[in-house]
Enzyme design. Structure first.
Site, PDB file in Angstrom:
ATOM      1  N   LYS A 102     -14.413   1.453   4.602  1.00 42.67           N
ATOM      2  CA  LYS A 102     -13.392   0.493   4.174  1.00 42.67           C
ATOM      3  C   LYS A 102     -13.729  -0.899   4.683  1.00 42.67           C
ATOM      4  CE  LYS A 102      -9.597  -1.398   2.943  1.00 42.67           C
ATOM      5  NZ  LYS A 102      -9.357  -1.754   1.540  1.00 42.67           N
ATOM      6  N   LYS A 135      -3.840 -14.968  -5.429  1.00 47.22           N
ATOM      7  CA  LYS A 135      -4.558 -14.721  -6.690  1.00 47.22           C
ATOM      8  C   LYS A 135      -3.515 -14.460  -7.754  1.00 47.22           C
ATOM      9  CE  LYS A 135      -5.154  -9.770  -6.571  1.00 47.22           C
ATOM     10  NZ  LYS A 135      -6.089  -8.681  -6.788  1.00 47.22           N
ATOM     11  N   THR A 146      -5.691   0.146   6.935  1.00 48.59           N
ATOM     12  CA  THR A 146      -7.044  -0.238   7.339  1.00 48.59           C
ATOM     13  C   THR A 146      -7.089  -0.373   8.850  1.00 48.59           C
ATOM     14  OG1 THR A 146      -7.221  -1.483   5.298  1.00 48.59           O
ATOM     15  CG2 THR A 146      -8.835  -1.971   7.004  1.00 48.59           C
ATOM     16  N   VAL A 181       0.836  -1.205   0.000  1.00 51.44           N
ATOM     17  CA  VAL A 181       0.000   0.000   0.000  1.00 51.44           C
ATOM     18  C   VAL A 181       0.871   1.256   0.000  1.00 51.44           C
ATOM     19  CG1 VAL A 181      -1.703   1.307   1.300  1.00 51.44           C
ATOM     20  CG2 VAL A 181      -1.935  -1.167   1.112  1.00 51.44           C
ATOM     21  N   CYS A 236      -5.996  -8.618   3.193  1.00 55.04           N
ATOM     22  CA  CYS A 236      -7.101  -7.776   3.656  1.00 55.04           C
ATOM     23  C   CYS A 236      -8.364  -8.526   4.037  1.00 55.04           C
ATOM     24  CB  CYS A 236      -7.398  -6.728   2.586  1.00 55.04           C
ATOM     25  SG  CYS A 236      -6.030  -5.581   2.471  1.00 55.04           S
TER      26      CYS A 236
HETATM   27  C1  UDX Z   1      -0.640  -2.711   5.208  1.00 53.21           C
HETATM   28  C2  UDX Z   1      -1.797  -3.330   5.967  1.00 53.21           C
HETATM   29  O1  UDX Z   1      -1.656  -4.738   5.849  1.00 53.21           O
HETATM   30  C3  UDX Z   1      -3.075  -2.901   5.361  1.00 53.21           C
HETATM   31  O2  UDX Z   1      -4.158  -3.402   6.110  1.00 53.21           O
HETATM   32  C4  UDX Z   1      -3.123  -1.435   5.395  1.00 53.21           C
HETATM   33  O3  UDX Z   1      -4.295  -1.009   4.721  1.00 53.21           O
HETATM   34  C5  UDX Z   1      -1.899  -0.817   4.745  1.00 53.21           C
HETATM   35  O4  UDX Z   1      -0.683  -1.347   5.272  1.00 53.21           O
HETATM   36  P1  UDX Z   1       0.555  -3.594   3.154  1.00 53.21           P
HETATM   37  O5  UDX Z   1       1.195  -2.455   2.501  1.00 53.21           O
HETATM   38  O6  UDX Z   1       0.148  -4.774   2.331  1.00 53.21           O
HETATM   39  O7  UDX Z   1      -0.747  -3.138   3.872  1.00 53.21           O
HETATM   40  O8  UDX Z   1       1.466  -4.047   4.362  1.00 53.21           O
HETATM   41  P2  UDX Z   1       2.929  -4.620   4.265  1.00 53.21           P
HETATM   42  O9  UDX Z   1       3.180  -5.120   2.886  1.00 53.21           O
HETATM   43  O10 UDX Z   1       3.062  -5.490   5.438  1.00 53.21           O
HETATM   44  O11 UDX Z   1       3.832  -3.312   4.440  1.00 53.21           O
HETATM   45  C6  UDX Z   1       3.931  -2.665   5.650  1.00 53.21           C
HETATM   46  C7  UDX Z   1       5.318  -1.988   5.607  1.00 53.21           C
HETATM   47  O12 UDX Z   1       5.449  -1.083   6.691  1.00 53.21           O
HETATM   48  C8  UDX Z   1       6.458  -3.013   5.741  1.00 53.21           C
HETATM   49  O13 UDX Z   1       7.375  -2.828   4.694  1.00 53.21           O
HETATM   50  C9  UDX Z   1       7.112  -2.678   7.084  1.00 53.21           C
HETATM   51  O14 UDX Z   1       8.512  -2.863   7.078  1.00 53.21           O
HETATM   52  C10 UDX Z   1       6.772  -1.205   7.231  1.00 53.21           C
HETATM   53  N1  UDX Z   1       6.714  -0.746   8.600  1.00 53.21           N
HETATM   54  C11 UDX Z   1       6.056  -1.458   9.543  1.00 53.21           C
HETATM   55  C12 UDX Z   1       7.357   0.459   8.919  1.00 53.21           C
HETATM   56  O15 UDX Z   1       7.963   1.087   8.068  1.00 53.21           O
HETATM   57  N2  UDX Z   1       7.290   0.911  10.197  1.00 53.21           N
HETATM   58  C13 UDX Z   1       6.660   0.214  11.160  1.00 53.21           C
HETATM   59  O16 UDX Z   1       6.653   0.665  12.314  1.00 53.21           O
HETATM   60  C14 UDX Z   1       6.023  -1.005  10.840  1.00 53.21           C
HETATM   61  C1  UDX Z   2      -9.023  -6.636  -1.762  1.00 58.27           C
HETATM   62  C2  UDX Z   2     -10.076  -5.609  -2.175  1.00 58.27           C
HETATM   63  O1  UDX Z   2     -10.557  -5.948  -3.482  1.00 58.27           O
HETATM   64  C3  UDX Z   2      -9.466  -4.209  -2.195  1.00 58.27           C
HETATM   65  O2  UDX Z   2     -10.447  -3.263  -2.530  1.00 58.27           O
HETATM   66  C4  UDX Z   2      -8.889  -3.916  -0.818  1.00 58.27           C
HETATM   67  O3  UDX Z   2      -8.278  -2.644  -0.803  1.00 58.27           O
HETATM   68  C5  UDX Z   2      -7.860  -4.956  -0.440  1.00 58.27           C
HETATM   69  O4  UDX Z   2      -8.440  -6.273  -0.490  1.00 58.27           O
HETATM   70  P1  UDX Z   2      -7.019  -7.930  -2.840  1.00 58.27           P
HETATM   71  O5  UDX Z   2      -7.095  -8.707  -1.560  1.00 58.27           O
HETATM   72  O6  UDX Z   2      -5.720  -7.382  -3.293  1.00 58.27           O
HETATM   73  O7  UDX Z   2      -8.027  -6.650  -2.738  1.00 58.27           O
HETATM   74  O8  UDX Z   2      -7.529  -8.881  -4.021  1.00 58.27           O
HETATM   75  P2  UDX Z   2      -8.967  -9.237  -4.622  1.00 58.27           P
HETATM   76  O9  UDX Z   2      -8.863  -9.095  -6.079  1.00 58.27           O
HETATM   77  O10 UDX Z   2     -10.022  -8.515  -3.906  1.00 58.27           O
HETATM   78  O11 UDX Z   2      -9.098 -10.829  -4.300  1.00 58.27           O
HETATM   79  C6  UDX Z   2      -9.132 -11.222  -2.956  1.00 58.27           C
HETATM   80  C7  UDX Z   2      -9.328 -12.741  -2.944  1.00 58.27           C
HETATM   81  O12 UDX Z   2     -10.658 -13.073  -3.361  1.00 58.27           O
HETATM   82  C8  UDX Z   2      -8.377 -13.519  -3.845  1.00 58.27           C
HETATM   83  O13 UDX Z   2      -7.941 -14.669  -3.161  1.00 58.27           O
HETATM   84  C9  UDX Z   2      -9.250 -13.898  -5.027  1.00 58.27           C
HETATM   85  O14 UDX Z   2      -8.835 -15.124  -5.604  1.00 58.27           O
HETATM   86  C10 UDX Z   2     -10.612 -14.072  -4.355  1.00 58.27           C
HETATM   87  N1  UDX Z   2     -11.750 -13.843  -5.232  1.00 58.27           N
HETATM   88  C11 UDX Z   2     -11.938 -12.609  -5.802  1.00 58.27           C
HETATM   89  C12 UDX Z   2     -12.669 -14.880  -5.436  1.00 58.27           C
HETATM   90  O15 UDX Z   2     -12.474 -15.995  -4.933  1.00 58.27           O
HETATM   91  N2  UDX Z   2     -13.758 -14.651  -6.214  1.00 58.27           N
HETATM   92  C13 UDX Z   2     -13.988 -13.427  -6.810  1.00 58.27           C
HETATM   93  O16 UDX Z   2     -14.990 -13.285  -7.507  1.00 58.27           O
HETATM   94  C14 UDX Z   2     -13.045 -12.387  -6.593  1.00 58.27           C
END
Ligand code: UDX
Ligand code: UDX
Length: 450
Positions: free
Chosen positions: A205, A321, A121, A11, A261
């Site tokens: 969200k 996915k 989130t 993100v 998520c």
């Molecule tokens: C995360 C959450 O999972 C998601 O629910 C939220 O909406 C956005 O942040 P994501 O980006 O997928 O989503 O998380 P992740 O890929 O785990 O990245 C988090 C990053 O933050 C990691 O690279 C981690 O090293 C970094 N981090 C964590 C910091 O820089 N400082 C901290 O204190 C903790």
């Molecule tokens: C999801 C939400 O779509 C996004 O808006 C939010 O910010 C983060 O979480 P993501 O988890 O990256 O995004 O992937 P998504 O494409 O939503 O698929 C999530 C899971 O659902 C996957 O495992 C996918 O295989 C499954 N899926 C999706 C189904 O099994 N059926 C469907 O019709 C769609």
């Protein structure tokens, strides 16, 4: 505007590079030094189509840089996006430690008024709690606002740059004004902006993810009925999805949802409902159906292989996915465990996610160099990620590689008629199976509506 983004995960990285491409000056920060080092060298630690080229461009034109020093980044920026991980907490809900720590640190070191933007989130109510916390940590005005992300992995950049809507959560006009300034280029292009309270933005969200996950579990539960009565869930999908009130998206039955998520957000919502004393009857079913779907899939494979000593299963796909290397909460984990417990051996292939699975599963399974290597000598194929390269296989060649005949399409993504025409036994989710050589009756003349 000078912006700091704390957290360079899926993100934070996408948000940072997209904000830079909107014209802002962005410092993206992460505690993980190795991650920052590779980003500075132009190596992007995650697989997201288009991300590395976009990062290179924005670094080249001086709008994006990477650092580990979040204090310096926050002091040099007027706005600080918090995109640190919000992992599930042991007792349910979220572990918001990273978020609070990052916010407090930014406030304590503030050298002037700041706006903290919660991108991660969080439970509804977190923004207001954070506002009280940071108000005590600084004499400067620290505005806390929400700007939840709706990014899907694999289409994250497009989801940021062409959003269905952008949600602003704030408790003051200043907070909204800052968010409007940040997104002005997208507002100019006519993208929908909704301003609301912080609590409503956080709940939006939550509700969006729970609704999407519920649609998937709804179809997965019905797929079990379809399987029994000989209906085709793919026909039902287009049959209901063409109703404008329902819409075509997120109705695809399969082995279940994964990702960082849906599982985390649904359990956090269930947990928060329980803390207010309201039994989440509907919401707790979403996760239970999701788990059962994975177990049913593994059981169907083991039943078909009964009587074979140490059956060999070729596992096609590990990522949660296609178009991602992310394996967080991937169905692969529960399916691998169930198959191994059932006495099967597994050889797996995934174009992107093998390294990530290996970190968790290790050598409990073997890892193939490609589809053919995974499939040679297999008694059955289990497709659990809908990668395009799996869908376009030459099934005549595949049939020759296999020892057995069973193909289990866990994502209803294969051309069933081609599989059975190659002499293989096609099984799917909620669809009539096809014995070797059978064609698919006319009902499969459907064209996907979504
Ligand atoms: C995360 C959450 O999972 C998601 O629910 C939220 O909406 C956005 O942040 P994501 O980006 O997928 O989503 O998380 P992740 O890929 O785990 O990245 C988090 C990053 O933050 C990691 O690279 C981690 O090293 C970094 N981090 C964590 C910091 O820089 N400082 C901290 O204190 C903790
Ligand atoms: C999801 C939400 O779509 C996004 O808006 C939010 O910010 C983060 O979480 P993501 O988890 O990256 O995004 O992937 P998504 O494409 O939503 O698929 C999530 C899971 O659902 C996957 O495992 C996918 O295989 C499954 N899926 C999706 C189904 O099994 N059926 C469907 O019709 C769609």
């Amino acid at each position: 505007m000078d912006i700091a983004v704390i957290g360079c995960g899926y993100v934070g990285l996408v948000s940072g590079v997209c904000l830079a491409s909107l014209g802002h000056k962005v410092i993206a920060v992460d505690v993980d030094e190795a991650r920052v080092k590779s980003l500075r060298e132009g190596i992007v630690p995650i697989y997201e189509p288009g991300l590395s080229e976009m990062i290179k461009n924005e670094v080249a034109n001086g709008r994006l840089s990477f650092d580990t020093d979040s204090v310096r980044a926050a002091r040099e920026s007027s706005t600080i996006f918090l995109a640190v991980g919000t992992p599930p907490a042991k007792g349910g809900g979220y572990d918001l430690t990273y978020l609070y720590t990052a916010a407090e640190q930014a406030a304590k070191n503030a050298n002037g008024p700041k706006t903290l933007v919660i991108k991660s989130t969080v439970n509804p109510g977190t923004g207001s709690k954070l506002a009280k916390l940071v108000a005590k940590a600084s004499t400067h005005r620290i505005e806390v606002v929400n700007n939840p992300e709706f990014l899907r992995e694999g289409t994250a950049i497009q989801d940021f740059m062409q959003p269905d809507r952008i949600v602003f959560g704030a408790a003051s006009a200043e907070g909204i004004a800052t968010l409007r300034e940040i997104y002005q280029p997208l507002i100019d292009k006519g993208f929908a902006i909704f301003s609301m309270s912080r609590e409503s933005a956080e709940m939006t969200k939550f509700a969006a993810n729970a609704m999407l996950a519920m649609r998937i579990s709804f179809m997965n539960e019905l797929s079990q009925l379809a399987q029994t009565i000989g209906a085709d869930i793919e026909s039902v999908r287009v049959g209901i999805g063409t109703d404008a009130r329902i819409g075509p998206g997120f109705l695809k039955a399969g082995v279940g949802y994964g990702g960082s998520c849906f599982p985390k957000d649904v359990q956090a919502l269930v947990h928060q409902m329980k803390t207010i004393g309201v039994e989440p009857l509907l919401l707790s079913g979403i996760e239970q159906v999701n788990f059962r779907q994975k177990m049913t899939y593994a059981k169907n494979i083991l039943d078909a292989l009964k009587g074979i000593e140490n059956p060999a299963v070729a596992l096609w796909g590990l990522a949660f996915k296609s178009d991602t290397d992310d394996v967080r909460e991937a169905p692969a984990f529960d399916i691998i465990r169930a198959l191994l417990e059932g006495g099967a051996t597994i050889k797996a292939y995934d174009p992107q996610a093998m390294e990530n699975i290996k970190k968790v599963v290790g050598n409990k399974i073997t890892y193939a160099k490609g589809v053919a290597d995974a499939t040679a000598g297999a008694d059955a194929i289990a497709v659990i990620t809908d990668w395009p390269e799996f869908i376009t296989q030459d099934w005549g060649k595949i049939a020759k590689l296999m020892k057995g005949k069973h193909v289990f399409d866990g994502r209803n993504c294969l051309a069933s008629g081609k599989v059975s025409a190659a002499g293989l036994h096609y099984h799917a989710i909620g669809r009539p199976e096809l014995k070797p050589g059978e064609g698919r009756p006319g009902s499969m003349g459907i064209v996907s509506a979504g």
